[in-house]
Write a protein that holds these residues in place. Structure first.
Motif, PDB file in Angstrom:
ATOM      1  N   UNK A 247       0.806  -1.208   0.000  1.00 39.10           N
ATOM      2  CA  UNK A 247       0.000   0.000   0.000  1.00 39.10           C
ATOM      3  C   UNK A 247       0.854   1.279   0.000  1.00 39.10           C
ATOM      4  N   UNK A 248       0.219   2.357  -0.489  1.00 42.88           N
ATOM      5  CA  UNK A 248       0.815   3.699  -0.528  1.00 42.88           C
ATOM      6  C   UNK A 248       2.122   3.702  -1.303  1.00 42.88           C
ATOM      7  N   UNK A 249       2.020   3.377  -2.578  1.00 50.70           N
ATOM      8  CA  UNK A 249       3.128   3.448  -3.521  1.00 50.70           C
ATOM      9  C   UNK A 249       2.584   3.945  -4.861  1.00 50.70           C
ATOM     10  N   UNK A 250       3.334   3.721  -5.910  1.00 51.06           N
ATOM     11  CA  UNK A 250       2.928   4.154  -7.250  1.00 51.06           C
ATOM     12  C   UNK A 250       2.823   2.964  -8.199  1.00 51.06           C
ATOM     13  N   UNK A 251       2.517   1.782  -7.665  1.00 51.45           N
ATOM     14  CA  UNK A 251       2.408   0.589  -8.490  1.00 51.45           C
ATOM     15  C   UNK A 251       1.246   0.726  -9.473  1.00 51.45           C
ATOM     16  N   UNK A 252       1.438   0.139 -10.651  1.00 50.14           N
ATOM     17  CA  UNK A 252       0.423   0.199 -11.705  1.00 50.14           C
ATOM     18  C   UNK A 252       0.111  -1.200 -12.218  1.00 50.14           C
ATOM     19  N   UNK A 253      -0.781  -1.275 -13.182  1.00 50.24           N
ATOM     20  CA  UNK A 253      -1.168  -2.558 -13.751  1.00 50.24           C
ATOM     21  C   UNK A 253      -2.201  -3.246 -12.888  1.00 50.24           C
ATOM     22  N   UNK A 254      -2.321  -4.528 -13.052  1.00 50.34           N
ATOM     23  CA  UNK A 254      -3.291  -5.314 -12.284  1.00 50.34           C
ATOM     24  C   UNK A 254      -2.559  -6.237 -11.319  1.00 50.34           C
ATOM     25  N   UNK A 255      -3.254  -6.618 -10.266  1.00 51.37           N
ATOM     26  CA  UNK A 255      -2.710  -7.648  -9.387  1.00 51.37           C
ATOM     27  C   UNK A 255      -2.742  -8.974 -10.123  1.00 51.37           C
ATOM     28  N   UNK A 256      -1.626  -9.689 -10.195  1.00 49.01           N
ATOM     29  CA  UNK A 256      -1.556 -10.916 -11.005  1.00 49.01           C
ATOM     30  C   UNK A 256      -2.537 -11.986 -10.536  1.00 49.01           C
ATOM     31  N   UNK A 257      -3.124 -12.651 -11.493  1.00 47.59           N
ATOM     32  CA  UNK A 257      -4.042 -13.743 -11.152  1.00 47.59           C
ATOM     33  C   UNK A 257      -3.312 -14.895 -10.469  1.00 47.59           C
ATOM     34  N   UNK A 258      -1.992 -14.978 -10.643  1.00 43.96           N
ATOM     35  CA  UNK A 258      -1.230 -16.070 -10.023  1.00 43.96           C
ATOM     36  C   UNK A 258      -1.259 -15.993  -8.501  1.00 43.96           C
ATOM     37  N   UNK A 259      -1.608 -14.827  -7.929  1.00 45.54           N
ATOM     38  CA  UNK A 259      -1.692 -14.728  -6.476  1.00 45.54           C
ATOM     39  C   UNK A 259      -2.739 -15.688  -5.912  1.00 45.54           C
ATOM     40  N   UNK A 260      -3.710 -16.031  -6.719  1.00 41.83           N
ATOM     41  CA  UNK A 260      -4.724 -16.984  -6.257  1.00 41.83           C
ATOM     42  C   UNK A 260      -4.139 -18.384  -6.106  1.00 41.83           C
ATOM     43  N   UNK A 261      -2.932 -18.607  -6.659  1.00 42.66           N
ATOM     44  CA  UNK A 261      -2.261 -19.903  -6.516  1.00 42.66           C
ATOM     45  C   UNK A 261      -1.323 -19.941  -5.319  1.00 42.66           C
ATOM     46  N   UNK A 262      -1.139 -18.800  -4.644  1.00 44.35           N
ATOM     47  CA  UNK A 262      -0.256 -18.747  -3.475  1.00 44.35           C
ATOM     48  C   UNK A 262      -1.009 -19.327  -2.287  1.00 44.35           C
ATOM     49  N   UNK A 263      -0.890 -20.610  -2.105  1.00 39.53           N
ATOM     50  CA  UNK A 263      -1.746 -21.328  -1.158  1.00 39.53           C
ATOM     51  C   UNK A 263      -1.524 -20.931   0.292  1.00 39.53           C
ATOM     52  N   UNK A 264      -0.375 -20.321   0.608  1.00 34.76           N
ATOM     53  CA  UNK A 264      -0.086 -19.948   1.994  1.00 34.76           C
ATOM     54  C   UNK A 264      -0.422 -18.492   2.294  1.00 34.76           C
ATOM     55  N   UNK A 265      -0.879 -17.766   1.313  1.00 33.72           N
ATOM     56  CA  UNK A 265      -1.151 -16.339   1.484  1.00 33.72           C
ATOM     57  C   UNK A 265      -2.237 -16.106   2.526  1.00 33.72           C
ATOM     58  N   UNK A 266      -1.930 -15.239   3.507  1.00 39.56           N
ATOM     59  CA  UNK A 266      -2.877 -14.923   4.568  1.00 39.56           C
ATOM     60  C   UNK A 266      -3.335 -13.473   4.538  1.00 39.56           C
ATOM     61  N   UNK A 267      -2.477 -12.572   4.117  1.00 38.15           N
ATOM     62  CA  UNK A 267      -2.824 -11.157   4.154  1.00 38.15           C
ATOM     63  C   UNK A 267      -2.168 -10.416   2.996  1.00 38.15           C
ATOM     64  N   UNK A 268      -2.931  -9.539   2.379  1.00 33.72           N
ATOM     65  CA  UNK A 268      -2.391  -8.668   1.337  1.00 33.72           C
ATOM     66  C   UNK A 268      -3.075  -7.307   1.452  1.00 33.72           C
TER      67      UNK A 268
END
Length: 314
Positions: A247-268
């Motif tokens: 958060x609070x940066x200048x990132x552009x584009x879309x969040x990659x769909x591959x994040x849905x494959x990150x099985x251990x992801x708890x917080x974003x």
């Protein structure tokens, strides 16, 4: 109050000068140098509000002093020094493995002669009043696993020598007033697990190699001026990722769909960027992922969460 405290780095000068006047090894008892070094450090402390050093006296062996850990193979040699949260204001202890001085009032610059502590594995100086640059001499600490300098008043950039710290697995340079780009050399650290670079003035793109360190669990580059896209394959290249704070940066584009494959992801957390599209529907499927963090929690709330949550391994 500040004038009543002898800060760590003034103590270092006293300690160094004291040690320069220590008699030759032939004239003192074997393995006495570590005790003398600690005594010199104690002498430089004017205020000890919690009595952390009251046990440091000649009636008790120095390995039994508060905060001191000695080795098993060399029972008189100091390998650990832990004095965190004691309200106190190190490099001739060659066998020293741990320096834990977080949450104190140390000021001045990070001493160059810490590079003499070649066995140092843990350096935690979080939450002090340190100033100046991160000294290049620290780049010789090949055994260093933890470099924690967050919440200080440092200046300068993240030095490229960071890539020489081959044993580093956690780094905290958050809230240090650092600027410039994240050096490409950080991608050499193939065992990194925790990366905390939030609340600085970092700019440019995140090195692509950082997204390819498969061991990373926690990655926070929030509250900077970073730009560019998030790699589309991030969900595969960071299979152990649990926490991602952008958060609070200048990132552009879309969040990659591959994040849905990150099985251990708890917080974003990703508000206050220039992202387009949404990944909420897919990410919501993750067990344990807090859906509210995807779009509804403010950056201010996210920042408070980061500042109050420590992740360091003991």
């Amino acid at each position: 109050m500040a004038r009543s405290l002898i800060v760590l780095y003034t103590a270092l000068v006293w300690w160094w000068c004291y040690l320069c006047n220590i008699p030759p090894a032939s004239s003192i008892m074997p393995n006495e140098t570590d005790r003398l070094a600690l005594v010199a450090f104690q002498a430089a402390i004017v205020q000890d509000p919690f009595g952390a050093l009251t046990s440091w006296n000649h009636s008790v062996h120095h390995c039994h002093w508060n905060g001191i850990l000695c080795g098993r193979r060399h029972p008189d040699r100091v390998i650990g020094l832990t004095l965190d949260s004691q309200g106190l204001e190190m490099g001739r202890l060659f066998r020293l493995q741990t320096i834990e001085f977080s949450n104190n009032s140390f000021g001045g610059g990070i001493p160059n002669n810490l590079s003499r502590c070649l066995k140092l594995e843990w350096l935690n100086l979080i939450d002090n009043n340190l100033t100046g640059n991160i000294p290049a001499e620290l780049g010789t600490l090949s055994r260093l696993g933890t470099l924690a300098l967050g919440t200080n008043k440092l200046s300068g950039t993240i030095p490229p020598f960071i890539g020489n710290l081959s044993s580093l697995y956690q780094i905290s340079l958050a809230e240090c007033n650092l600027h410039g780009e994240i050096p490409e050399e950080i991608a050499r650290l193939r065992g990194l697990r925790y990366v905390r670079l939030f609340v600085n003035n970092l700019s440019g793109k995140v090195p692509s190699g950082l997204y390819n360190i498969s061991t990373i669990i926690w990655l926070s580059v929030a509250d900077n001026q970073l730009e560019g896209n998030i790699p589309p394959e991030i969900g595969s290249t960071l299979p152990n990722l649990k926490f991602l704070y952008l958060f609070t940066n200048l990132f552009t584009g879309t969040l990659p769909t591959s994040l849905s494959n990150a099985s251990k992801l708890e917080d974003i957390y990703f508000p206050e960027n220039d992202f387009s599209g949404t990944m909420a529907r897919d990410l919501r499927k993750h067990l344990g992922l807090r859906y509210s963090s995807l779009q509804m929690i403010s950056a201010g709330q996210c920042r408070e969460t980061l500042e109050n949550f420590e992740v360091f391994d003991g």
